[in-house]
Design an enzyme around this catalytic site. Structure first.
Site, PDB file in Angstrom:
ATOM      1  N   GLU B  29      52.132  -7.299 -39.054  1.00  0.00           N
ATOM      2  CA  GLU B  29      50.972  -6.497 -39.449  1.00  0.00           C
ATOM      3  C   GLU B  29      51.069  -5.108 -38.827  1.00  0.00           C
ATOM      4  OE1 GLU B  29      47.912  -9.159 -38.046  1.00  0.00           O
ATOM      5  OE2 GLU B  29      48.612 -10.704 -39.432  1.00  0.00           O
ATOM      6  N   GLU B  60      49.244 -14.425 -40.767  1.00  0.00           N
ATOM      7  CA  GLU B  60      50.151 -14.906 -39.717  1.00  0.00           C
ATOM      8  C   GLU B  60      50.959 -16.120 -40.161  1.00  0.00           C
ATOM      9  OE1 GLU B  60      46.999 -14.009 -39.165  1.00  0.00           O
ATOM     10  OE2 GLU B  60      47.218 -12.321 -37.790  1.00  0.00           O
ATOM     11  N   PHE B  83      48.562 -10.020 -31.555  1.00  0.00           N
ATOM     12  CA  PHE B  83      48.009 -10.537 -30.295  1.00  0.00           C
ATOM     13  C   PHE B  83      48.380 -12.016 -30.223  1.00  0.00           C
ATOM     14  CE2 PHE B  83      45.450  -6.838 -31.079  1.00  0.00           C
ATOM     15  CZ  PHE B  83      45.104  -6.335 -29.833  1.00  0.00           C
ATOM     16  N   ASP B  85      46.882 -14.422 -29.148  1.00  0.00           N
ATOM     17  CA  ASP B  85      45.747 -15.261 -29.538  1.00  0.00           C
ATOM     18  C   ASP B  85      45.857 -15.699 -31.010  1.00  0.00           C
ATOM     19  OD1 ASP B  85      43.668 -14.149 -27.130  1.00  0.00           O
ATOM     20  OD2 ASP B  85      45.189 -12.753 -27.870  1.00  0.00           O
ATOM     21  N   PHE B  86      46.492 -14.854 -31.835  1.00  0.00           N
ATOM     22  CA  PHE B  86      46.586 -15.156 -33.273  1.00  0.00           C
ATOM     23  C   PHE B  86      47.654 -16.208 -33.567  1.00  0.00           C
ATOM     24  CE2 PHE B  86      45.408 -10.389 -34.040  1.00  0.00           C
ATOM     25  CZ  PHE B  86      44.197 -10.589 -33.400  1.00  0.00           C
ATOM     26  N   HIS B 129      41.441 -11.739 -27.739  1.00  0.00           N
ATOM     27  CA  HIS B 129      42.543 -10.768 -27.778  1.00  0.00           C
ATOM     28  C   HIS B 129      43.177 -10.572 -26.406  1.00  0.00           C
ATOM     29  CE1 HIS B 129      40.504  -9.692 -31.537  1.00  0.00           C
ATOM     30  NE2 HIS B 129      41.561  -9.005 -31.905  1.00  0.00           N
TER      31      HIS B 129
END
Lengths: 320, 323
Positions: B29, B60, B83, B85-86, B129
């Site tokens: 991204e 993702e 990030f 977290d994703f 994040h």
């Protein structure tokens, strides 16, 4: 569509080979000879064969948990497949994958897959690789009606459409996601309708009609090789057996199963071959006998193959 | 030696590897025209074009899933997950597909992909994040896990990761992008699985990861003034893990403090402590100490976030308790 007698008989042979393979696995499984669990492809043979008959050696397929038919249609060895299902060393994956993970990357077979819908982005990626390497290859992903509700379906189709990837998404709509009838799991009749959301062609065909599947795929492959991007093909079909072997099938009735058995893709193609005078009943019966023998030999091969040595437990985790 | 930021070092490794090998490509991204959310991929789109630096939709699952397919089909993708977290939305693609493909296929597949992602708190980015989820990936056979702390390590380890035939998760720390340090000139690689002793010492071993390496070094500096000599070991890669360097250091110092930014519960610190307890128990003259974040999501409010991240004082305190 002009196919030679040889090509048509090869397609017939492959469908019979899948049917015989699966019915043999069912029998062996019920006798407790096969570990784990298996998901059989009986009744859906025309989809795998109709699609894969369009492919060449640069192409890839990504398959599902119901993957035996796809492997055979792609040209995999039934000996090595059977040995894998038995968990033996001579199997495609040395017995480490089993029924749900039979694969041969060199053959362009990116594997059956234990995760519903996981093959969609994998196929998009393989298609990307072919486009990047400029080798004119395509990738095909088989998936079920149930998988078409997963996020992977949306993300892979969207990405493939914006990047114009040479990929064909083949939905095998066999009417059930495990026990849940399509009528209950999505509010549309045709999965092909979803193609609209990605600006790509979506076609729905009779998945028990080998030639209909073959022709729809030929068109999609032509489009993909020409650089025009993906196609969504929905093949309406039916699994004769349960989701897995041992499934009591409480969610559907015997009449429904019998209705579909009347639409057997193999008998249907056999009738077509004899009506068109491409082959006689005797020729087809001879092919069937050869196929039975081939599967018997595969079972024997699997039985004879040793189990992997326990030292294999921790190998193949990483490349050196 | 050149002076370079951590961000520039990663950028240089990407550029050199893409020049070296045409099979290497980047996808993610905003990695292209925009140059990356943290600017790490700046200039690559201009040099290599849209065929090799691919802007993806916010997808993702498709980024990692298609990278796995492309890797199995002969390319060397370097996907970016903006990030860490994703990673929660593409764990199947990484955990069940990338990591296991080789094993499940009986050793007949290669999945040479290097997933770059960003961990860490400190930017006020709050709980979705800012996480450090490396322990998840350490628990995943089939994947290598890299966490560089300096510009020089980042460059050499990234080059090695891209050349590796296995799936690698390369975890950058967002608070390190701006730090500068000496970086050797030209192409070089640092082997995965080799720890680095960032500071020698005889009294206590501090194993620290990623941004915590710098806090451990600051603590060591302070304690040196009091006559306590701290040895700071940076594993650099968590899988494979360099047990030998760790055990040799603990044998020398007799004491161990482990520092990481992730929450203590189920963290990599527990694994490191267990290695020493199993294989180096006799070396120990004191209990092992862990310094890590509390078992809580990362908070937003600046004083709370500052309290969440282990700091120099906490490290000093832990060392004092056992020296």
């Amino acid at each position: 569509m002009v196919l030679s007698k040889e090509q048509m008989l090869d397609m017939y042979r492959k469908m019979q080979l899948i049917r015989e393979f699966e019915e043999t696995v069912a029998k062996l499984f019920s006798q407790g000879q096969i570990p784990g669990f298996v998901h059989l492809y009986v009744g859906e043979e025309a989809v795998a064969v109709g699609v894969c008959s369009n492919l060449n050696d640069k192409d890839y397929i990504a398959s599902t948990h119901r993957g035996h038919g796809h492997g055979i249609a792609r040209g995999a060895s039934v000996n090595k497949m059977m040995a894998e299902i038995f968990g033996k060393m001579d199997g495609y994956c040395k017995g480490k994958g089993g029924s749900m993970h039979i694969a041969d990357v060199e053959l362009g077979f990116l594997g059956a897959n234990g995760i519903v819908g996981a093959g969609l982005p994998l196929a998009a990626g393989a298609a990307f690789a072919n486009k990047y390497l400029n080798n004119n290859g395509v990738a095909v992903c088989f998936f079920g009606d149930g998988a078409s509700n997963r996020a992977t379906f949306h993300e892979a189709l969207n990405l493939a459409s914006i990047w114009k990837l040479p990929v064909i998404f083949v939905c095998e709509n066999n009417m059930y996601g495990i026990s849940m009838c399509q009528k209950r799991h999505q509010n549309i009749a045709d999965v092909a309708d979803r193609a609209v959301a990605y600006g790509i062609p979506g076609v729905s065909v009779d998945g028990n009609d080998l030639m209909a599947v073959y022709e729809a795929t030929a068109e999609a492959v032509k489009r993909a090789r020409a650089g025009d991007g993906p196609t969504l093909i929905e093949c309406k079909t039916y699994r004769y057996r349960g989701h897995f072997e041992g499934d009591a099938c409480v969610y559907r009735c015997e009449e429904e199963v019998n209705e579909w058995k009347k639409k057997c893709p193999i008998q249907r193609f056999a009738a077509r071959l004899t009506e068109m005078n491409i082959a006689s009943r005797e020729e087809l019966e001879a092919i069937h006998r050869e196929v039975k023998e081939q599967i018997e030999q595969a079972v024997e091969f699997a039985r004879q193959s040793p189990y992997p040595d326990v030292s294999e437990l921790t190998t193949d985790v990483y490349c050196d | 030696m050149l002076e370079m930021t951590y961000s520039q070092a990663i950028n240089a490794a990407l550029r050199e590897e893409m020049r070296r090998d045409s099979r290497v490509f980047i996808l993610g991204e905003d990695v292209g025209v925009f140059g990356g959310c943290f600017g790490v991929t700046a200039g690559l789109y201009e040099e290599f074009g849209p065929e090799r630096v691919l802007d993806t939709p916010i997808s993702e699952t498709a980024i990692i899933g298609s990278a796995v397919g492309a890797a199995a089909a002969g390319l060397r993708p370097v996907p970016e997950i903006m990030f860490m977290d994703f990673m929660t939305v593409c764990m199947d693609e990484f955990f069940n597909q990338a990591a296991k493909m080789r094993y499940m296929f009986g050793g007949k597949a290669r999945v040479p992909l290097t997933l770059r992602t960003v961990c860490g708190a400190g930017l006020g980015a709050a709980a979705q994040h800012s996480q450090s989820l490396e322990a998840w990936f350490v628990h995943m056979p089939g994947v290598k896990v890299v966490m560089p702390s300096t510009p020089a390590d980042a460059k050499g380890l990234l080059a090695a990761s891209i050349r590796d035939d296995n799936p690698v998760i390369f975890i950058e720390h967002k608070m390190l992008y701006g730090i500068s340090g000496p970086v050797p000139e030209g192409e070089y690689t640092i082997p995965l699985g080799k720890a680095d002793i960032k500071r020698e010492g005889r009294d206590v071993t501090v194993v620290a990861t990623s941004a915590m390496v710098h806090r451990a070094l600051a603590a060591a500096e302070t304690l040196a003034g009091e006559g306590i000599e701290v040895e700071v070991v940076d594993p650099r890669t968590l899988v494979p893990f360099d047990k030998e360097t760790l055990l040799r250091s603990v044998e020398k110092t007799g004491r161990l403090v482990i520092v990481h930014e992730a929450v203590k519960t189920g963290g990599i610190g527990g694994e490191i402590a267990a290695i020493v307890a199993e294989e180096g128990f006799d070396f120990l003259d004191a209990p092992i100490k862990r310094v890590a974040a509390p078992f809580t999501p990362v908070p937003f409010s600046p004083p709370l976030e500052a309290a969440y991240i282990p700091d120099e004082n906490k490290i000093i305190q832990a060392i004092r308790e056992i020296v």
